[in-house]
Design an enzyme around this catalytic site. Structure first.
Site, PDB file in Angstrom:
ATOM      1  N   ASN A 106      -3.331 -50.153  12.795  1.00 36.18           N
ATOM      2  CA  ASN A 106      -3.152 -49.491  11.560  1.00 36.18           C
ATOM      3  C   ASN A 106      -4.333 -50.309  10.526  1.00 36.18           C
ATOM      4  O   ASN A 106      -4.650 -51.443  11.139  1.00 36.18           O
ATOM      5  CB  ASN A 106      -1.790 -49.639  10.611  1.00 36.18           C
ATOM      6  CG  ASN A 106      -0.876 -48.904  11.227  1.00 36.18           C
ATOM      7  OD1 ASN A 106      -1.292 -47.819  11.280  1.00 36.18           O
ATOM      8  ND2 ASN A 106       0.428 -49.346  11.184  1.00 36.18           N
ATOM      9  N   CYS A 120       0.179 -42.485  17.879  1.00 34.80           N
ATOM     10  CA  CYS A 120      -0.776 -41.572  16.959  1.00 34.80           C
ATOM     11  C   CYS A 120      -1.271 -40.431  17.793  1.00 34.80           C
ATOM     12  O   CYS A 120      -1.740 -40.694  18.629  1.00 34.80           O
ATOM     13  CB  CYS A 120      -1.883 -42.608  16.388  1.00 34.80           C
ATOM     14  SG  CYS A 120      -3.032 -41.625  15.401  1.00 34.80           S
ATOM     15  N   GLY A 121      -0.681 -39.546  17.331  1.00 35.68           N
ATOM     16  CA  GLY A 121      -0.888 -38.104  17.981  1.00 35.68           C
ATOM     17  C   GLY A 121      -2.500 -37.642  18.104  1.00 35.68           C
ATOM     18  O   GLY A 121      -3.055 -37.378  18.930  1.00 35.68           O
ATOM     19  N   HIS A 142       9.268 -41.584  11.148  1.00 36.32           N
ATOM     20  CA  HIS A 142       8.906 -40.597  10.169  1.00 36.32           C
ATOM     21  C   HIS A 142      10.014 -40.325   9.320  1.00 36.32           C
ATOM     22  O   HIS A 142      11.313 -40.158   9.718  1.00 36.32           O
ATOM     23  CB  HIS A 142       8.307 -39.478  10.925  1.00 36.32           C
ATOM     24  CG  HIS A 142       7.084 -39.691  11.513  1.00 36.32           C
ATOM     25  ND1 HIS A 142       5.901 -39.142  10.934  1.00 36.32           N
ATOM     26  CD2 HIS A 142       6.734 -40.116  12.813  1.00 36.32           C
ATOM     27  CE1 HIS A 142       4.857 -39.559  11.738  1.00 36.32           C
ATOM     28  NE2 HIS A 142       5.495 -40.322  12.938  1.00 36.32           N
ATOM     29  N   ASN A 200       6.346 -43.508   8.065  1.00 33.60           N
ATOM     30  CA  ASN A 200       5.502 -42.311   7.242  1.00 33.60           C
ATOM     31  C   ASN A 200       6.276 -41.435   6.868  1.00 33.60           C
ATOM     32  O   ASN A 200       7.135 -41.113   7.247  1.00 33.60           O
ATOM     33  CB  ASN A 200       4.837 -41.793   8.833  1.00 33.60           C
ATOM     34  CG  ASN A 200       4.095 -42.801   9.621  1.00 33.60           C
ATOM     35  OD1 ASN A 200       2.998 -43.468   9.587  1.00 33.60           O
ATOM     36  ND2 ASN A 200       4.760 -43.193  10.872  1.00 33.60           N
ATOM     37  N   GLU A 245       0.606 -42.251   5.596  1.00 32.85           N
ATOM     38  CA  GLU A 245       0.805 -42.901   6.869  1.00 32.85           C
ATOM     39  C   GLU A 245       1.113 -44.400   6.618  1.00 32.85           C
ATOM     40  O   GLU A 245       0.495 -44.895   5.715  1.00 32.85           O
ATOM     41  CB  GLU A 245      -0.476 -42.802   7.776  1.00 32.85           C
ATOM     42  CG  GLU A 245      -0.414 -41.289   8.463  1.00 32.85           C
ATOM     43  CD  GLU A 245      -1.603 -41.172   9.550  1.00 32.85           C
ATOM     44  OE1 GLU A 245      -1.546 -42.172  10.441  1.00 32.85           O
ATOM     45  OE2 GLU A 245      -2.594 -40.566   9.560  1.00 32.85           O
ATOM     46  N   CYS A 282      -2.165 -35.940  10.342  1.00 31.23           N
ATOM     47  CA  CYS A 282      -1.217 -36.888  11.174  1.00 31.23           C
ATOM     48  C   CYS A 282      -0.537 -36.139  12.198  1.00 31.23           C
ATOM     49  O   CYS A 282       0.474 -35.417  11.783  1.00 31.23           O
ATOM     50  CB  CYS A 282      -0.328 -37.554  10.286  1.00 31.23           C
ATOM     51  SG  CYS A 282       1.280 -38.859  11.087  1.00 31.23           S
ATOM     52  N   SER A 306       1.473 -37.293  14.800  1.00 29.66           N
ATOM     53  CA  SER A 306       2.970 -37.482  14.971  1.00 29.66           C
ATOM     54  C   SER A 306       3.772 -37.091  13.619  1.00 29.66           C
ATOM     55  O   SER A 306       4.925 -36.482  13.993  1.00 29.66           O
ATOM     56  CB  SER A 306       3.217 -38.942  15.235  1.00 29.66           C
ATOM     57  OG  SER A 306       2.586 -39.949  14.429  1.00 29.66           O
ATOM     58  N   GLY A 307       3.188 -37.008  12.589  1.00 27.99           N
ATOM     59  CA  GLY A 307       3.746 -36.655  11.429  1.00 27.99           C
ATOM     60  C   GLY A 307       3.934 -35.032  11.428  1.00 27.99           C
ATOM     61  O   GLY A 307       4.916 -34.768  11.072  1.00 27.99           O
TER      62      GLY A 307
END
Length: 271
Positions: free
Chosen positions: A66, A75-76, A155, A183, A201, A210, A212-213
């Site tokens: 980060n 992190c997608g 998340h 997140n 994030e 985002c 993964s979000g």
């Protein structure tokens, strides 16, 4: 210490990628934070490092940091960028990324330019998120009753009518309910197979996208009975296609874009 870097983005979520496969780099949290600074460094939402893999079947070990210097588990959007970079560098159409979240197989579609990453199975137990105490992760005791899960990083998804709650993103990220912070996603369901999403994030603030979000939001919507397991997610930076597949894995498909390459003198940054 002159070091080459790649600057890439996934739907505006931008990354500095450093290659440690030839040799380790002196990357302290202070150095990472300085490199990520928008005015005094290269600037990025996350810094990504590549290293030799340590698990069979993996092509590269990937770590995500980060902009405050802390390490993220997944992190997608960055994973898609790494897969695209490996395809361009080594011709790998189906690279496998080793991350703290496990092995993430990816597929690069040369015809469309889109990259699909198998983000693995969502982790739904309160211990896995993690949360501070035992509770139902489908409805947390916070205003708006968000649903929580882990996609390799924590998340919490709020299903809302508007994005006014975004102003409270930093406070929610640091709520005592989240011992490793979280997140914070705000999702507006537009149809069972379409949602609008904004994400604050962890350690980065609000970003244009985002990955993964988006995965977490689609899974949480399906768990709530609000959405389908195959959903288009519209973020500020563009759209992702998310599928919570029958094998319980979450597949994320979207673009990856190379912005520029350069060289940075790491000796000029904090050690």
């Amino acid at each position: 210490m002159l070091t080459a870097f790649h600057k890439m983005h996934g739907l505006g979520n931008d990354f500095v990628i450093l290659d440690e496969r030839p040799a380790p780099l002196p990357l302290t949290p202070a150095c990472v934070a300085a490199l990520a600074h928008r005015r005094r460094g290269i600037g990025c939402d996350q810094l990504v490092t590549l290293a030799p893999p340590t698990l069979p079947g993996a092509d590269v070990l990937v770590r995500f940091f980060n902009p405050d210097g802390s390490e993220a588990g997944a992190c997608g959007n960055a994973s898609r960028c790494v897969a695209d970079l490996l395809h361009r560098q080594q011709g790998l159409a189906t690279p496998v990324l080793q991350t703290r979240a496990g092995l993430l197989p990816a597929t690069v579609d040369t015809a469309s330019g889109l990259v699909t990453v198998d983000m693995g199975a969502p982790r739904l137990d309160w211990r896995d998120v993690p949360l501070a105490t035992a509770m139902d992760t489908l409805s947390l005791p916070l205003p708006g009753a968000p649903a929580a899960l882990s996609m390799g990083n924590p998340h919490a998804t709020f299903f809302v009518e508007d994005f006014s709650l975004l102003d409270q993103g930093a406070a929610l990220e640091h709520d005592p309910l989240f011992p490793e912070r979280a997140n914070i996603g705000l999702a507006i369901m537009q149809a069972p197979d379409r949602m609008r999403l904004k994400v604050h994030e962890r350690g980065a603030g609000v970003t244009e996208a985002c990955g993964s979000g988006a995965c977490a939001a689609v899974v949480n919507a399906a768990r709530r009975g609000l959405g389908a397991r195959l959903c288009t997610v519209e973020l500020d930076g563009g759209e992702l296609r998310i599928e919570w597949a029958a094998n319980n894995h979450v597949l994320m498909t979207g673009p990856a874009t190379a912005s520029f390459e350069g060289v940075v003198d790491l000796a000029a940054y904090p050690s």
